[in-house]
Design an enzyme around this catalytic site. Structure first.
Site, short mmCIF file in Angstrom:
data_model
loop_
_atom_site.label_atom_id
_atom_site.label_comp_id
_atom_site.label_asym_id
_atom_site.label_seq_id
_atom_site.Cartn_x
_atom_site.Cartn_y
_atom_site.Cartn_z
N ASN A 11 35.69 53.13 83.19
CA ASN A 11 35.84 54.47 82.81
C ASN A 11 35.28 54.68 81.38
O ASN A 11 35.60 54.24 80.37
CB ASN A 11 37.43 54.71 82.32
N LYS A 13 34.47 57.38 80.02
CA LYS A 13 34.89 58.49 79.02
C LYS A 13 33.93 59.38 78.64
O LYS A 13 32.84 59.54 79.46
CB LYS A 13 35.69 57.94 77.67
N HIS A 96 44.88 60.49 83.13
CA HIS A 96 44.60 59.46 82.15
C HIS A 96 45.44 60.12 81.03
O HIS A 96 45.58 61.37 80.69
CB HIS A 96 43.33 59.65 81.95
N GLU A 98 44.72 60.19 78.16
CA GLU A 98 43.96 61.19 77.23
C GLU A 98 43.95 62.45 77.77
O GLU A 98 44.09 63.48 77.07
CB GLU A 98 42.54 60.66 77.08
N GLU A 168 48.28 52.02 82.65
CA GLU A 168 47.83 51.94 81.22
C GLU A 168 48.92 52.08 80.24
O GLU A 168 49.07 53.39 79.83
CB GLU A 168 46.74 52.58 81.21
N GLY A 174 42.33 51.05 73.90
CA GLY A 174 41.54 51.33 72.70
C GLY A 174 41.55 50.82 71.31
O GLY A 174 41.21 50.74 70.51
N SER A 215 42.55 47.83 76.81
CA SER A 215 41.80 46.76 76.12
C SER A 215 41.71 45.67 77.01
O SER A 215 41.62 44.43 76.65
CB SER A 215 42.70 46.18 74.99
#
Ligand code: PGA
Length: 257
Positions: A11, A13, A96, A98, A168, A174, A215
């Site tokens: 991904n 991003k 996701h 985000e 996730e 991250g 991660s």
């Protein structure tokens, strides 16, 4: 032993220009050339999709998008329809964290996005996962079950069996923190497969591929992939360079029969 082929998806991003994207996928394509037992997917930004798809044509690496809108077409400034992605991508990430947290994507939207993708022959990579506060309050199981159930409303067992789900935990994305492999396996196996088994039966729950994300990197991929319920990884940071991403695919091939 199961029939679920491991799937490692990058991904990207909001990273990489078109030229950078093409260079990166050429390296990935060469690096995984002889790997048959693991599916490799890259999810670049929309504008790079045509060039990336072309650079990867007739190879083994699949292409995914990072988002889609749920209407067929119309006055939705800035959005991309599933019909525009059809033929260009095999996969599309939806839900996701985000997008849920920064762009306000709701469970209802995620469900609509799953449906429009399936109608256009694109496999959703459905992301779910709890926040740090929810994790610490012991709410992971109920929250993730709720996300899974809401995303699947109205889908058939056959459609669900063909999905990819990415678990996730938001606190691991991250941050360098990862859920322990055993913890991730528990949430994937008991919570997510359990929710699907309750809704669609055990055979469907055992068919769906479920990735871990947050991660994931070359150092921890083997420990994650040796867990029985983890079928791959959705990789952010470590997917932006050839060497770590290829290393993750190769290590996955080594530890899965
Ligand atoms: P990360 O991102 O690997 O950089 O933690 C994963 C993701 O957000 O999909």
């Amino acid at each position: 032993m199961n029939n679920r082929k491991p799937i490692i998806a990058g991904n990207w991003k909001m990273n990489k220009t078109i030229a950078e994207a093409v260079t990166l996928v050429r390296g990935i394509r060469a690096g995984v050339r002889e790997i048959e037992t693991v599916e490799t997917v890259v999810c670049p930004p929309f504008v790079a999709l045509p060039s990336v798809a072309e650079a990867l044509s007739h190879g083994k690496v699949s292409v995914g998008a990072q988002n889609v809108f749920y209407e067929e077409s119309g006055a939705y400034t800035g959005e991309i329809a599933a019909s525009m992605l059809e033929g260009l991508v095999d996969y599309c990430i939806i839900g996701h964290s985000e997008r849920r947290n920064i762009f306000g994507e709701s469970d209802v939207w995620v469900n609509k996005k799953a449906k429009i993708l399936l109608a256009h022959g694109i496999t959703p990579i459905l992301c779910v996962g709890e926040s740090l506060e929810q994790n610490q309050a012991g709410e992971t199981d109920s929250f993730v079950r709720g996300q899974v159930a809401a995303a699947l409303v109205g889908l058939s067992a056959e459609q669900v069996a063909g999905l990819v789900i990415a678990y996730e935990p938001i606190w691991a994305i991250g941050t360098g923190l990862t859920a322990t492999p055993a913890e991730a396996n528990r949430t994937i196996g008991i919570t997510i497969r359990g929710a699907i088994a309750d809704l669609y039966g055990e055979a469907t729950a055992q068919a769906v591929r479920i990735q871990y994300g947050g991660s994931a990197k070359p150092d921890n991929i083997a420990d994650l992939m040796t867990q029985p319920d983890i079928d791959g990884a959705l990789v952010g940071g470590a997917s932006l360079k050839v060497d770590p991403f290829v290393a993750m695919v190769r290590k996955t091939a080594q530890v899965t029969p």
